[in-house]
Scaffold this active site. Structure first.
Site, short mmCIF file in Angstrom:
data_model
loop_
_atom_site.label_atom_id
_atom_site.label_comp_id
_atom_site.label_asym_id
_atom_site.label_seq_id
_atom_site.Cartn_x
_atom_site.Cartn_y
_atom_site.Cartn_z
N SER A 46 0.90 -1.27 -0.04
CA SER A 46 -0.01 0.11 -0.12
C SER A 46 0.87 1.30 -0.08
O SER A 46 1.62 1.43 0.79
CB SER A 46 -0.78 -0.11 1.17
OG SER A 46 -1.41 1.18 1.47
N GLY A 47 0.65 2.09 -1.07
CA GLY A 47 1.35 3.41 -0.98
C GLY A 47 0.83 4.19 0.30
O GLY A 47 1.80 5.02 0.85
N LEU A 48 -0.30 4.28 0.53
CA LEU A 48 -0.52 4.88 2.05
C LEU A 48 0.03 4.53 3.12
O LEU A 48 0.54 5.17 4.16
CB LEU A 48 -2.06 4.87 2.31
CG LEU A 48 -2.70 5.35 3.51
CD1 LEU A 48 -2.41 6.87 3.53
CD2 LEU A 48 -4.05 4.85 3.69
N ASP A 58 0.86 10.90 1.91
CA ASP A 58 0.47 9.88 0.59
C ASP A 58 0.43 10.85 -0.64
O ASP A 58 -0.61 10.73 -1.29
CB ASP A 58 -0.71 8.92 0.83
CG ASP A 58 -0.91 8.05 -0.54
OD1 ASP A 58 0.11 7.74 -0.94
OD2 ASP A 58 -2.05 7.46 -0.58
N ASP A 85 1.46 -0.87 -4.82
CA ASP A 85 0.70 0.33 -5.27
C ASP A 85 1.59 1.26 -5.82
O ASP A 85 2.08 2.11 -4.64
CB ASP A 85 -0.23 0.89 -4.12
CG ASP A 85 -0.83 2.00 -4.23
OD1 ASP A 85 -0.99 2.63 -5.22
OD2 ASP A 85 -1.50 2.57 -3.09
N ASP A 87 1.26 4.22 -7.34
CA ASP A 87 0.61 5.48 -7.60
C ASP A 87 0.75 5.62 -9.03
O ASP A 87 0.04 4.69 -9.84
CB ASP A 87 1.27 6.36 -6.75
CG ASP A 87 1.54 6.28 -5.21
OD1 ASP A 87 0.50 5.81 -4.85
OD2 ASP A 87 2.39 6.85 -4.64
N GLU A 114 -2.23 4.04 -11.35
CA GLU A 114 -3.39 4.85 -11.39
C GLU A 114 -3.52 6.09 -12.20
O GLU A 114 -2.53 6.46 -12.51
CB GLU A 114 -3.98 5.20 -9.96
CG GLU A 114 -3.26 6.32 -9.27
CD GLU A 114 -3.40 6.50 -7.80
OE1 GLU A 114 -3.89 7.79 -7.64
OE2 GLU A 114 -3.12 5.81 -7.02
N LYS A 120 0.53 12.42 -6.91
CA LYS A 120 -0.96 11.86 -6.82
C LYS A 120 -1.77 12.61 -5.67
O LYS A 120 -0.98 12.96 -4.60
CB LYS A 120 -1.08 10.45 -6.69
CG LYS A 120 -0.06 9.73 -5.68
CD LYS A 120 -0.81 9.72 -4.23
CE LYS A 120 -2.26 8.73 -4.18
NZ LYS A 120 -1.83 7.53 -4.27
N ASN A 122 -4.34 11.26 -2.45
CA ASN A 122 -5.17 9.89 -2.18
C ASN A 122 -6.29 10.12 -2.42
O ASN A 122 -7.18 11.04 -2.20
CB ASN A 122 -4.89 9.74 -0.58
CG ASN A 122 -5.36 8.57 0.04
OD1 ASN A 122 -6.56 8.30 0.08
ND2 ASN A 122 -4.62 7.48 0.16
N SER A 123 -6.90 8.98 -2.75
CA SER A 123 -8.48 8.73 -3.61
C SER A 123 -9.28 9.04 -2.50
O SER A 123 -10.55 9.14 -2.87
CB SER A 123 -8.51 7.24 -4.28
OG SER A 123 -7.75 7.18 -5.31
N ARG A 159 -5.36 1.09 -12.72
CA ARG A 159 -6.25 1.42 -11.74
C ARG A 159 -7.26 2.71 -12.30
O ARG A 159 -6.60 3.76 -12.67
CB ARG A 159 -5.51 1.77 -10.24
CG ARG A 159 -6.53 2.50 -9.43
CD ARG A 159 -5.78 2.29 -7.98
NE ARG A 159 -6.17 3.52 -7.08
CZ ARG A 159 -5.58 3.78 -5.75
NH1 ARG A 159 -4.70 2.89 -5.42
NH2 ARG A 159 -6.28 4.64 -4.93
N HIS A 190 -11.86 1.88 -9.06
CA HIS A 190 -11.96 2.22 -7.51
C HIS A 190 -13.12 3.10 -7.27
O HIS A 190 -13.82 3.68 -8.14
CB HIS A 190 -10.82 3.12 -7.27
CG HIS A 190 -10.46 3.14 -5.85
ND1 HIS A 190 -10.81 2.40 -5.01
CD2 HIS A 190 -9.28 3.99 -5.32
CE1 HIS A 190 -10.32 2.77 -3.69
NE2 HIS A 190 -9.40 3.57 -4.01
#
EC number: 5.4.2.9
Length: 295
Positions: A46-48, A58, A85, A87, A114, A120, A122-123, A159, A190
């Site tokens: 996970s990037g986060l 992130d 992940d 990004d 993504e 980026k 965070n979504s 993504r 997502h």
């Protein structure tokens, strides 16, 4: 004599399995080993979570080389495949394809890119702009990654952030089809709705054109069987080990600070012996017996 299946092949088989597969978040070598011991067949880098455990946001504040260094420890600590992940790929097509080569060198099985802009956002941020990349540019980035890999089973997951950015089904479908045609091994669709309606609509329109991965962090109340019924290929439990560890550290630290004592925490935390076990200390002891002089 049995032949060990490569991590890349394992991930590719999971993405193309007829069964719904699950991978679990990890953010360092220790958590990667714990995920494997729990029985998961794959790990989400996970990037986060990797950013958070480094103490940064992130938003690509951790460079790709710093992330890859963490992933190297994770790969060394586990025998199951890791999907990073990645990004946006940390830049344009050239940065992304270089990342792929470095991940292959370190035994990472795949990268998820993504279709947003670098750096980026965070979504799951509320009220933040989520600008999307140009479809053709991102599709060519996917193609560059696929063209640069040396292991044919290394996986690139595209993504799609159309729903996150406020676009509708048509845009999500158009992007997914473009990225699939560019060579993506799977599409991660997502959504941050509290229900799976975005995913339901996409899966119906997608009509099994290729593997689909989802991240139900926001629609976590949806029964897993519903994902099976929709034809989803893989579910990512995306950040829960990091969040669980933060909760445990906060509670333990506050207890020790308030009590000025360890009495009320010792029976609530793992033993030092368990840490040694997770570090595979027994292997070092055996190696010392074998390779160090006896006197």
């Amino acid at each position: 004599m049995s032949t060990k299946v490569k991590k890349t092949t394992q991930l590719k088989q999971m993405l193309n399995s007829k069964d719904l597969e699950f991978i679990m978040e990890a953010h360092n070598g220790l958590s990667a080993r714990i995920v494997q011991e729990a029985g998961f067949k794959g790990i989400w880098g996970s990037g986060l979570s990797v950013s958070a455990q480094l103490g940064v946001r992130d938003s690509n504040e951790a460079s790709w080389t710093q992330v890859v260094e963490v992933l190297e420890f994770m790969s060394d600590a586990s025998d199951v495949p890791i999907l990073l992940d990645a990004d946006t790929g940390y830049g344009n097509f050239n940065n992304a394809r270089r990342l792929v080569r470095k991940l292959e060198d370190r035994g990472v099985a795949g990268a998820c890119l993504e279709d947003k802009l670098f750096p980026k956002t965070n979504s799951l941020h509320d009220g933040r702009a989520q600008p999307l990349a140009d479809i053709e540019e991102f599709a060519l980035k996917i193609k560059a990654c696929k063209d640069s890999q040396t292991d044919p089973d290394f996986c690139i997951v595209a993504r799609v952030e159309a729903f996150i950015a406020g676009w509708g089904l048509d845009e999500a479908l158009k992007r997914a089809e473009a990225y699939r045609n560019a060579g993506a091994d799977a599409i991660l669709m997502h959504s941050k709705k509290a229900d799976p309606s975005d995913i339901e609509a996409f899966m119906k329109a997608w009509n099994n054109q290729g593997p689909v991965v989802i991240v139900p962090t926001k629609y976590y109340k949806t029964p897993t069987d519903h994902f099976r019924d929709m034809g989803v290929s893989m579910v990512i439990w995306a950040n829960h080990n990091l969040r669980a560890s933060v909760s445990a550290i906060q509670q333990t630290t506050k207890q020790i600070y308030d009590d000025q004592s360890l009495v009320n925490v010792e029976d609530k935390i793992v033993s030092v012996k368990e840490i040694f076990r997770l570090q595979r200390d027994d292997e070092l002891v055996q190696a010392e017996d074998k390779y160090l002089p006896k006197n």
